[in-house]
Design a protein around this motif. Structure first.
Motif, short mmCIF file in Angstrom:
data_model
loop_
_atom_site.label_atom_id
_atom_site.label_comp_id
_atom_site.label_asym_id
_atom_site.label_seq_id
_atom_site.Cartn_x
_atom_site.Cartn_y
_atom_site.Cartn_z
N PRO A 27 -6.35 0.27 5.62
CA PRO A 27 -5.05 0.89 6.35
C PRO A 27 -4.19 1.86 5.28
CG PRO A 27 -4.62 -1.52 5.55
CD PRO A 27 -6.02 -0.82 5.08
N LEU A 28 -4.95 2.20 4.42
CA LEU A 28 -4.17 3.22 3.46
C LEU A 28 -3.47 4.44 4.03
CD1 LEU A 28 -3.22 2.88 0.45
CD2 LEU A 28 -5.29 4.54 -0.15
N PHE A 29 -4.55 4.93 5.12
CA PHE A 29 -4.17 6.42 5.70
C PHE A 29 -3.89 6.08 7.07
CE2 PHE A 29 -6.78 7.87 1.94
CZ PHE A 29 -5.48 8.09 1.35
N ARG A 30 -3.02 6.79 7.65
CA ARG A 30 -2.72 6.39 9.26
C ARG A 30 -3.56 7.44 9.88
NH1 ARG A 30 3.30 5.45 7.45
NH2 ARG A 30 2.13 5.76 5.79
N ILE A 61 -10.52 16.80 1.92
CA ILE A 61 -9.47 15.86 1.92
C ILE A 61 -9.19 15.36 0.43
CG2 ILE A 61 -8.41 13.44 2.45
CD1 ILE A 61 -9.75 13.87 5.28
N THR A 62 -10.30 15.18 0.01
CA THR A 62 -10.33 14.50 -1.53
C THR A 62 -10.10 15.57 -2.39
OG1 THR A 62 -11.92 12.93 -1.22
CG2 THR A 62 -11.68 13.42 -3.33
N PHE A 92 -0.96 15.68 0.24
CA PHE A 92 -1.32 14.61 0.82
C PHE A 92 -1.27 14.66 2.27
CE2 PHE A 92 0.44 14.02 -3.45
CZ PHE A 92 -0.59 13.62 -4.31
N GLU A 93 -1.37 13.03 2.67
CA GLU A 93 -1.61 12.96 4.11
C GLU A 93 -0.73 13.86 5.09
OE1 GLU A 93 -1.33 8.74 5.03
OE2 GLU A 93 -2.42 9.09 6.93
N ARG A 94 0.52 13.73 4.82
CA ARG A 94 1.56 14.30 5.67
C ARG A 94 1.47 15.87 5.82
NH1 ARG A 94 4.42 13.36 1.13
NH2 ARG A 94 5.19 11.45 1.60
N ARG A 99 -3.17 17.77 -5.22
CA ARG A 99 -1.58 16.93 -4.72
C ARG A 99 -1.16 17.68 -3.56
NH1 ARG A 99 -1.03 13.92 -8.20
NH2 ARG A 99 1.04 13.30 -7.44
N MET A 126 -6.27 16.28 -1.77
CA MET A 126 -5.31 15.06 -2.56
C MET A 126 -5.21 15.36 -4.07
SD MET A 126 -5.53 12.32 0.05
CE MET A 126 -4.73 11.15 -0.85
N GLN A 127 -6.38 15.57 -4.55
CA GLN A 127 -6.39 15.77 -6.21
C GLN A 127 -6.09 17.02 -6.63
OE1 GLN A 127 -10.36 14.62 -7.29
NE2 GLN A 127 -9.96 12.70 -6.56
N LYS A 180 0.79 4.30 -2.73
CA LYS A 180 0.57 5.87 -2.36
C LYS A 180 1.81 6.61 -2.90
CE LYS A 180 -0.30 7.08 2.25
NZ LYS A 180 -0.44 6.99 3.65
N GLU A 189 6.39 9.92 16.23
CA GLU A 189 7.22 10.88 15.85
C GLU A 189 6.98 11.76 17.21
OE1 GLU A 189 9.32 11.39 13.68
OE2 GLU A 189 9.19 9.59 12.63
N ASP A 248 -14.30 15.29 4.94
CA ASP A 248 -14.33 14.19 3.81
C ASP A 248 -14.07 14.87 2.31
OD1 ASP A 248 -14.33 11.36 3.48
OD2 ASP A 248 -15.66 11.79 2.08
N LEU A 260 0.75 -1.49 0.00
CA LEU A 260 0.03 0.10 -0.12
C LEU A 260 0.72 1.33 0.03
CD1 LEU A 260 -2.81 -0.97 2.41
CD2 LEU A 260 -2.83 -1.01 -0.10
N ARG A 307 -9.64 8.84 -3.35
CA ARG A 307 -9.14 10.25 -3.27
C ARG A 307 -8.08 10.66 -4.16
NH1 ARG A 307 -11.58 12.08 1.64
NH2 ARG A 307 -11.64 10.46 3.39
N GLU A 364 6.17 3.99 19.03
CA GLU A 364 7.11 4.48 17.91
C GLU A 364 6.19 5.45 17.17
OE1 GLU A 364 9.26 2.12 14.63
OE2 GLU A 364 8.99 0.67 16.28
#
Lengths: 506, 352
Positions: free
Chosen positions: B347-350, B317-318, B326-328, B324, B321-322, A247, B92, B314, A243, A314, B90
């Motif tokens: 589990p794609l996103f944390r 977020i979309t 991202f999650e971080r 560009r 991301m579209q 990503k 950060e 929601d 995965l 997304r 673990e």
């Protein structure tokens, strides 16, 4: 004189950095493109490998320590299983067909995945993914070995296990998973990650391992349950690696999206074809069943897979092209494949059989819309033929799908009474397909698939020349021993006799 | 029986009930611990127990080895506390977290103001020096009559201490918000605990900051923006703020005025259901649409902070991301309910 030593223990993060990310270097004797020659030709654009986020922080030294203890535990249980005649504790020897199919068709796939990840451990320029791929390469070899060792206890007593390696290359039903792995191994590094890391580890693993291991537990097979637990403790790491790679590709450059989407389409359908074997095992080969294939797909396929595709949306990723065809096949696939296995059972290195009345009652309950309507009448007919002493055997060869290599047993998505056959001409040759999905995959890369090795046509080529006996020797099949109906087999008689010895004073 | 669970290296303490897993307690308190299978098989959630006693529950002997048990490791998804526990996970260390301790505070309601027909501003002056908090954090307000405590984001900046402001939308049938709207009076004595939460501006990243807020989700962004402007944050700040119609667009004038005063602050109000004949000249549509149009679908180089109803977050977020991002670089304020925790998630996103 005492040396001054720094006793400070490294933190997890520092240790990980030193033992992973710090192992890389900038190339100077050769350009990076020369050192990593395979990373660009698939068209995936990567601007910054530093953006790869390691989904788990495991250093090689810790990895060895964990895996070594897993092995110790595993072999302790396998030894106990052997010493305790564990093979007599299973529900019924009929169950062993599932194991035979697994060791012939799936375990060699683990080994192939090991080879593929060893290659990726060399080919990716990023240090994080390389270390992770090296670990996964070792994991996959470990899985293949532990599975083969678990089965070897059964091989001492039962037929059909002995030639799994030949079966992998030469058996018609094994060519389904073998072609999946051959296709992945001959793809570029990023596509391999989608094939194995995404399709096999995420979409398929839950559907493959969970039902298979639960099946083992329900049928008293401790050896298999144990390798299941041992392997599953690695699977989360494998899944997150796959995965993370998706990503990473999607975030690195917008041009990667159509490439990734094409691979997701392809590998979803290739994976779904393998699931036919697993589903058939669940619905037809377990004396004590866990859940139907349809139920498993609803939980693990539609539920977990659906959640993943919601998240992938997304990035602009849509559901695989053949998702609807897969959903339409749910109520038919296992019944059709099992009918195929039965009628060609002179050529399977495991036993098949006619479902009992009780089995059929269970199947009607689990498949209320299709079993009684389409499949029960066929089994009733087959049963009559057997009782009349003229069991139904098909010595003809079905057309093989050029992509998934299955002998086209399935029906049209919208008509369960019409066989689904597709064909295309390419450079003057005619090629056959089992589905729109496989035909589409062929046309994306025809030069690749025309080179596919299909083992069944070997039967008609020299030196076999159509001689079924010679073919059986070639695939390592002992006629009348390994193949055919479970009812009346040596496995059935031996299991009954040994169990009687173990549970009485005879 | 309730124990204290302290999570290092964050230093954050959360409550854990007897019988509740450590993972569940952490997630509900907004502390993300890595996890995947949630039933003791995959070992993704392995943590070190530094102090205290735990029970391992159903951790598989392959996922948690004997030697690891002896070293004090446990699987947070199965482990239950048998005393106060300190774990090291673990995760950060966040350079922008001040890791402020949670304490109890007493105060008095000094003002109640109607912002919209459904939202009231409540100002509370805390005793003594007041509470130290980071802009974006929330408090638990204790309410009388057996109602219990309710979480509210602080809408005022830390510099306004010892006064804090809460903006409270009335939830139909909600005991807590109904009490605040109908019975709370100026002069009333109040008790609260805080500060909670890990939603604050990552100032150390030194990137432009985008806020997307809707409904009653404006509180945290308001506090964060006032705080940033107050301390002279020089990089661009953009607020995209959405309501259904003009009557609900509270604090509009304040943001218009701030945008006029600060060259680096851009204010983009968006109304999704404003009558077509009204004199509204701003954006008509949803927050994510306003952001997409303003940024020309390219959010690269920003960090985004999202606050509002789940559908808004929601969609945002979309859109990000579209475009560009991202999650971080995306942060959301999360209150995870029991129902959320049970949803099938990939589990794609944390952290999204």
């Amino acid at each position: 004189m005492d040396m001054k030593t720094d006793k400070k223990k490294l933190g997890l993060k520092e240790k990980y950095k030193l033992l992973t990310r710090d192992l890389g270097w900038e190339t100077t004797y050769h350009t990076a493109d020369e050192v990593f020659p395979y990373v660009k030709y698939e068209g995936i654009k990567v601007h910054d490998w530093g953006k790869w986020e390691d989904p788990f922080r495991l250093t090689m030294d810790a990895y060895w320590k964990y895996q070594a203890e897993k092995e110790r535990k595993y072999y302790a249980i396998i030894d106990a299983h052997a010493q305790n005649n564990g093979h007599l504790h299973i529900t019924d020897a009929r169950y062993l067909s599932a194991l035979k199919l697994f060791v012939q068709a799936i375990s060699p796939g683990e080994y192939a995945a090991g080879k593929g990840f060893a290659r990726l451990g060399r080919e990716f320029p990023g240090v994080g993914p390389r270390v992770a791929c090296q670990m996964q390469a070792i994991d996959e070899i470990r899985h293949a070995q532990t599975q083969i060792h678990a089965m070897s206890n059964y091989n001492k007593f039962y037929n059909g296990f002995h030639a799994f390696a030949d079966a992998r290359d030469r058996m018609w039903y094994c060519s389904l998973p073998r072609s999946f792995f051959d296709d992945a191994l001959s793809a570029g590094p990023f596509e391999f990650m989608i094939a194995i890391g995404f399709s096999f580890e995420y979409v398929l693993t839950n559907l493959l391992f969970v039902p298979f291991m639960s099946g083992a537990a329900y049928n008293g097979d401790m050896a298999t349950v144990t390798f299941g637990f041992s392997a599953q403790s690695d699977e989360a790491r494998h899944m997150t690696l796959g995965l993370e790679c998706i990503k990473f590709m999607l975030e690195q450059d917008p041009d990667n999206l159509p490439i990734v989407q094409r691979w997701i389409d392809k590998w979803f359908w290739r994976g779904f074809r393998i699931l036919g074997v697993v589903g058939t095992m669940m619905d037809y080969m377990l004396p004590k069943r866990v859940m139907s294939w349809r139920e498993a797909f609803e939980i693990y396929g539609a539920g977990n897979g659906g959640a993943l595709f919601n998240d992938l949306a997304r990035y602009g990723v849509r559901l695989p092209l053949e998702w609807n065809d897969a959903v339409k096949a749910l109520d038919h696939m296992t019944h059709q494949l099992n009918l195929g296995l039965y009628q060609w059972s002179f050529g399977t290195a495991f036993h098949t059989g006619i479902p009992s009345d009780e089995d059929m009652a269970w199947l009607s309950k689990k498949y209320p819309d299709t079993f009684d309507k389409y499949y029960r009448p066929r089994w009733e007919h087959i049963k009559k033929l057997k009782e009349a002493g003229t069991p139904f055997v098909n010595t003809g060869l079905a057309k093989l799908c050029q992509v998934c290599q299955i002998p086209t047993p399935y029906t049209e998505p919208d008509d369960p009474t019409a066989l689904c056959l597709r064909e295309s001409e390419y450079k003057g040759e005619l090629y056959h397909f089992c589905s729109d999905g496989c035909q589409r995959i062929f046309h994306d890369e025809p030069e690749k698939y025309i080179q596919a090795v299909l083992p069944m046509p070997q039967l008609f080529q020299p030196p076999l020349g159509g001689d079924i006996g010679a073919w059986m020797n070639w695939v390592g099949l002992k006629n009348g021993v390994d193949n055919g109906d479970y009812d009346g087999s040596e496995d059935q008689k031996n299991f009954a006799a040994w169990r009687a010895t173990a549970t009485s004073n005879q | 029986m309730t124990y204290q669970l302290t999570i290092e290296p964050l230093g954050q303490t959360v409550a854990v009930e007897a019988g509740q897993t450590l993972l569940d307690a952490a997630l509900r308190a907004g502390v993300y611990l890595p996890h995947a299978c949630c039933h003791g098989l995959c070992a993704t959630c392995k943590v070190q127990v530094v102090e205290g006693d735990i029970e391992h529950g159903k951790a598989s002997s392959f996922a948690l080895m004997d030697f690891e048990r002896e070293e004090g490791k446990c699987l947070a998804c199965c482990a239950r506390a048998e005393s106060d526990v300190v774990i090291e996970a673990e995760i950060e260390e966040d350079p922008d977290s001040e890791n402020l301790p949670v304490s109890d505070f007493a105060g008095v309601v000094t003002a109640i103001e109607t912002l919209t027909p459904t939202i009231k501003a409540v100002r509370i002056t805390l005793d003594a020096a007041g509470m130290r908090f980071q802009a974006g954090q929330y408090i638990n307000l204790e309410l009388p009559e057996g109602i219990g405590s309710r979480a509210f984001s602080i809408a005022s900046p830390p510099a306004a201490s010892p006064e804090i402001e809460l903006n409270v939308r009335i939830v139909p049938g909600g005991q807590g918000t109904t009490y605040i709207h109908e019975q709370m009076r100026v002069g009333e004595k109040i008790r609260l605990t805080g500060p909670y939460g890990r939603f604050f501006v990552k100032k150390s990243a030194r990137t432009p900051v985008l806020f997307m807020a809707g409904g009653s989700g404006l509180s945290s962004p308001r506090s964060m923006i006032l705080d940033l402007l107050d301390e002279g944050f020089a990089l661009p700040i953009t607020l995209v703020y959405g309501q259904r119609h003009r009557g609900e667009l509270y604090d509009h004038e304040q943001f218009v005025e701030l945008a006029a005063r600060h060259a680096n602050f851009t204010y983009l109000p968006a109304l999704s259901d404003e009558p077509p004949e009204s004199d509204w000249t701003g954006f008509r549509g949803f927050v994510h649409e306003a952001a997409k149009a303003h940024f020309n679908n390219d959010f690269r180089g920003w960090k985004a902070y999202l606050c509002g109803p789940p559908q808004m977050v929601d969609a945002a977020i979309t859109a990000l991301m579209q475009g560009r991002l991202f999650e971080r670089d995306i942060y959301t304020e999360k209150f995870i309910s029991a129902a959320d925790a049970q949803q099938v998630r990939s589990p794609l996103f944390r952290s999204l």
